[in-house]
Scaffold this active site. Sequence first.
Site, mmCIF file in Angstrom:
data_model
loop_
_atom_site.group_PDB
_atom_site.id
_atom_site.type_symbol
_atom_site.label_atom_id
_atom_site.label_comp_id
_atom_site.label_asym_id
_atom_site.label_seq_id
_atom_site.Cartn_x
_atom_site.Cartn_y
_atom_site.Cartn_z
ATOM 1 N N THR A 110 0.833 -1.188 0.000
ATOM 2 C CA THR A 110 0.000 0.000 0.000
ATOM 3 C C THR A 110 0.875 1.248 0.000
ATOM 4 O OG1 THR A 110 -1.790 -1.117 1.132
ATOM 5 C CG2 THR A 110 -1.584 1.229 1.571
ATOM 6 N N ARG A 138 -14.174 -7.551 0.335
ATOM 7 C CA ARG A 138 -13.313 -7.210 1.473
ATOM 8 C C ARG A 138 -12.710 -5.797 1.315
ATOM 9 N NH1 ARG A 138 -7.792 -5.510 2.484
ATOM 10 N NH2 ARG A 138 -7.333 -6.078 4.618
ATOM 11 N N VAL A 139 -12.817 -5.014 2.359
ATOM 12 C CA VAL A 139 -12.210 -3.685 2.366
ATOM 13 C C VAL A 139 -11.315 -3.592 3.592
ATOM 14 C CG1 VAL A 139 -12.646 -1.200 2.498
ATOM 15 C CG2 VAL A 139 -14.216 -2.655 1.205
ATOM 16 N N GLY A 140 -10.113 -3.049 3.421
ATOM 17 C CA GLY A 140 -9.186 -2.911 4.542
ATOM 18 C C GLY A 140 -9.275 -1.542 5.201
ATOM 19 N N ASP A 141 -8.224 -1.180 5.891
ATOM 20 C CA ASP A 141 -8.215 0.081 6.650
ATOM 21 C C ASP A 141 -7.930 1.316 5.777
ATOM 22 O OD1 ASP A 141 -5.624 -1.104 6.249
ATOM 23 O OD2 ASP A 141 -4.787 0.450 7.533
ATOM 24 N N THR A 180 -0.006 1.412 6.905
ATOM 25 C CA THR A 180 0.085 0.219 6.063
ATOM 26 C C THR A 180 0.256 -0.979 6.979
ATOM 27 O OG1 THR A 180 1.292 -0.943 4.342
ATOM 28 C CG2 THR A 180 2.586 0.550 5.717
ATOM 29 N N GLY A 181 -0.418 -2.064 6.643
ATOM 30 C CA GLY A 181 -0.307 -3.254 7.493
ATOM 31 C C GLY A 181 -1.528 -4.124 7.364
ATOM 32 N N GLY A 213 -4.798 -4.880 7.535
ATOM 33 C CA GLY A 213 -5.926 -3.957 7.634
ATOM 34 C C GLY A 213 -6.957 -4.299 8.693
HETATM 35 N N1 ASP Z 1 -3.602 -2.067 4.882
HETATM 36 C C1 ASP Z 1 -3.893 -2.590 3.578
HETATM 37 C C2 ASP Z 1 -5.133 -3.422 3.613
HETATM 38 O O1 ASP Z 1 -5.357 -4.134 4.582
HETATM 39 C C3 ASP Z 1 -2.807 -3.437 3.022
HETATM 40 C C4 ASP Z 1 -1.428 -2.856 3.039
HETATM 41 O O2 ASP Z 1 -1.122 -1.991 3.854
HETATM 42 O O3 ASP Z 1 -0.602 -3.271 2.202
HETATM 43 O O4 ASP Z 1 -5.888 -3.406 2.652
#
Ligand code: ASP
Length: 309
Positions: free
Chosen positions: A176, A204-207, A227-228, A230
Amino acid sequence: MRNFSIAIHGGAGTLVKGMMTSELEAQYKSALKEALDAGYSVLKNGGTSVDAVEKAVIVLEDSHLFNAGKGAVFTADETHEMDASIMDGKTLNAGAVSLISGIKNPISLSKDVMEKSEHVFLAGEGAMEFAKLNNYAIEDASYFYDEFRHQQWTEIKDTDSFQLDHAKKKDSKFGTVGAVACDKNGNIAAATSTGGMTNKKFGRVGDSPMIGAGNYANNETCAVSCTGSGEYFIRGVVAYDVACLIEHKEMPLADAAVEVISNRVLKLGGDGGLIAVNAKGEIAMPFNTEGMYRACKSSTGVQEVSIYK
Ligand code: ASP
């Protein structure tokens, strides 16, 4: 004149020295530097932090190296679904999009949601309708095709597993992207853009597009892009948590950022990192993984482009 500064990230994860060739490492560093300089020159020329973070993220979205825009990972349906968000710390205005496809620069669409709609968060078909109304071109799937990405997906496509770019179980070289900036007027902003996780399904949706979780900005406290993993960053309301520690515990920016990443997120079981700035132009870039693609530059002379711990 006040200090101005910018920090960017291209994802955190299993990034260990020696894991990639020196050519590839050089490519990452040069892409990070290009994005950093693009954002910094907006600030230097008196532009706003909102424009600077958008500019920097566009450069990262246009690179196939990162999991956003052109380099977005494949979903279970062999498509791309992207998420992005942006927040203006001066006005607390924000814009976000999720589950969009075919858009070259999702960060610009999220900025248009902030500036041209009365809403904060548009998703899926509705977000695409908004994009078309605002004359966005819809790119062909081939624009987003990347051999490495396709390989990542092929390895797990018929399974129920999904793969975060930075997950421990695999080498990860992508991620990300995000940017935070403080401009000459002491206004701050944050922007984050992602393709999410490989083989994701069920919408699916992340943070990343969630204001407060993966992205947040408030002149009174800080601007943060995460980033991480999510799911953990959503449950930890991570970006806002950093702001809360500054506001309610009066913690310095760096301490608040480290407390959230190295203590609170870890306790939840999440891995990743964040970048943050405040209205004084101070910068923090903590992560609890082996590495994080990151860079920062400030009018005080600070300049860094790094990958590993
Ligand atoms: N945080 C992002 C997600 O969970 C992924 C990422 O940081 O690479 O969608």
